[in-house]
Design a protein around this motif. Sequence first.
Motif, PDB file in Angstrom:
ATOM      1  N   ARG A  25       0.905  -1.243   0.017  1.00  0.00           N
ATOM      2  CA  ARG A  25      -0.069  -0.065  -0.128  1.00  0.00           C
ATOM      3  C   ARG A  25       0.944   1.182  -0.108  1.00  0.00           C
ATOM      4  NH1 ARG A  25      -4.196  -1.307   4.649  1.00  0.00           N
ATOM      5  NH2 ARG A  25      -5.377   0.558   3.734  1.00  0.00           N
ATOM      6  N   LEU A  29       0.533   3.977  -2.781  1.00  0.00           N
ATOM      7  CA  LEU A  29       0.509   5.668  -2.109  1.00  0.00           C
ATOM      8  C   LEU A  29       1.482   6.411  -2.961  1.00  0.00           C
ATOM      9  CD1 LEU A  29      -0.718   7.847  -0.221  1.00  0.00           C
ATOM     10  CD2 LEU A  29       1.283   7.303   1.173  1.00  0.00           C
ATOM     11  N   ASN A  32       0.476   7.144  -6.856  1.00  0.00           N
ATOM     12  CA  ASN A  32      -0.760   7.676  -6.801  1.00  0.00           C
ATOM     13  C   ASN A  32      -1.883   6.625  -7.256  1.00  0.00           C
ATOM     14  OD1 ASN A  32       0.010  10.438  -5.885  1.00  0.00           O
ATOM     15  ND2 ASN A  32       0.844  10.425  -7.806  1.00  0.00           N
ATOM     16  N   GLU A  33      -1.743   5.244  -6.539  1.00  0.00           N
ATOM     17  CA  GLU A  33      -2.779   4.404  -7.043  1.00  0.00           C
ATOM     18  C   GLU A  33      -3.703   3.971  -6.132  1.00  0.00           C
ATOM     19  OE1 GLU A  33      -0.209   1.056  -8.265  1.00  0.00           O
ATOM     20  OE2 GLU A  33       0.276   2.245 -10.200  1.00  0.00           O
ATOM     21  N   GLU A  35      -7.111   5.132  -3.428  1.00  0.00           N
ATOM     22  CA  GLU A  35      -8.257   5.871  -3.174  1.00  0.00           C
ATOM     23  C   GLU A  35      -7.899   6.837  -2.040  1.00  0.00           C
ATOM     24  OE1 GLU A  35     -12.096   4.289  -3.599  1.00  0.00           O
ATOM     25  OE2 GLU A  35     -11.443   2.859  -5.323  1.00  0.00           O
ATOM     26  N   GLU A  36      -8.573   8.057  -1.864  1.00  0.00           N
ATOM     27  CA  GLU A  36      -8.395   9.017  -0.959  1.00  0.00           C
ATOM     28  C   GLU A  36      -8.428   8.362   0.360  1.00  0.00           C
ATOM     29  OE1 GLU A  36      -6.636  12.033   0.591  1.00  0.00           O
ATOM     30  OE2 GLU A  36      -7.042  11.965  -1.676  1.00  0.00           O
ATOM     31  N   GLY A  37      -9.487   7.617   0.695  1.00  0.00           N
ATOM     32  CA  GLY A  37      -9.677   6.889   1.935  1.00  0.00           C
ATOM     33  C   GLY A  37      -8.529   6.075   2.523  1.00  0.00           C
ATOM     34  N   ASP A  38      -8.117   5.225   1.677  1.00  0.00           N
ATOM     35  CA  ASP A  38      -6.717   4.422   1.576  1.00  0.00           C
ATOM     36  C   ASP A  38      -5.365   5.250   1.999  1.00  0.00           C
ATOM     37  OD1 ASP A  38      -8.345   2.172   1.499  1.00  0.00           O
ATOM     38  OD2 ASP A  38      -7.999   1.775  -0.578  1.00  0.00           O
ATOM     39  N   CYS A  39      -5.338   6.390   1.164  1.00  0.00           N
ATOM     40  CA  CYS A  39      -4.225   7.320   1.311  1.00  0.00           C
ATOM     41  C   CYS A  39      -4.307   7.445   2.762  1.00  0.00           C
ATOM     42  CB  CYS A  39      -4.430   8.517   0.392  1.00  0.00           C
ATOM     43  SG  CYS A  39      -4.204   8.002  -1.228  1.00  0.00           S
ATOM     44  N   ALA A  40      -5.411   8.258   3.353  1.00  0.00           N
ATOM     45  CA  ALA A  40      -5.203   8.637   4.637  1.00  0.00           C
ATOM     46  C   ALA A  40      -5.300   7.529   5.695  1.00  0.00           C
ATOM     47  CB  ALA A  40      -6.867   9.160   5.047  1.00  0.00           C
ATOM     48  N   ARG A  43      -1.264   6.918   5.389  1.00  0.00           N
ATOM     49  CA  ARG A  43      -0.518   7.958   6.058  1.00  0.00           C
ATOM     50  C   ARG A  43      -0.654   8.308   7.351  1.00  0.00           C
ATOM     51  NH1 ARG A  43       1.196  11.321   1.925  1.00  0.00           N
ATOM     52  NH2 ARG A  43      -0.303  11.630   0.033  1.00  0.00           N
TER      53      ARG A  43
END
Length: 96
Positions: A25, A29, A32-33, A35-40, A43
């Motif tokens: 993941r 990240l 840039n592959e 989704e926004e929720g997974d990015c959060a 992070r």
Amino acid sequence: MSGEGAHGHAHDDPSNEECADFLERIVRLIDNELEEGDCAIVRAHIDTCSPCLERYDLQRTVKALVARSCSEKAPADLRERVRVQIAAVQVQITEG
């Protein structure tokens, strides 16, 4: 300091099963592959986990070096030789 993050597991063990799940993941990240929720989520994990933060930094550095190295253009004579060889292989394939 106990070495435990917000999720109650030891973050000083890079073989930690949860951290192993984050490795792919982290790469996604950086690419840039996610989704926004997974990015959060990724992070937030990186913010609490030193080994994963180190992996994130290392992956970003490697990708930046590769990108910079790949931006060089081959000399014109080399490009022409490669183009001619590709054309010759294509002819062999169609005639074969």
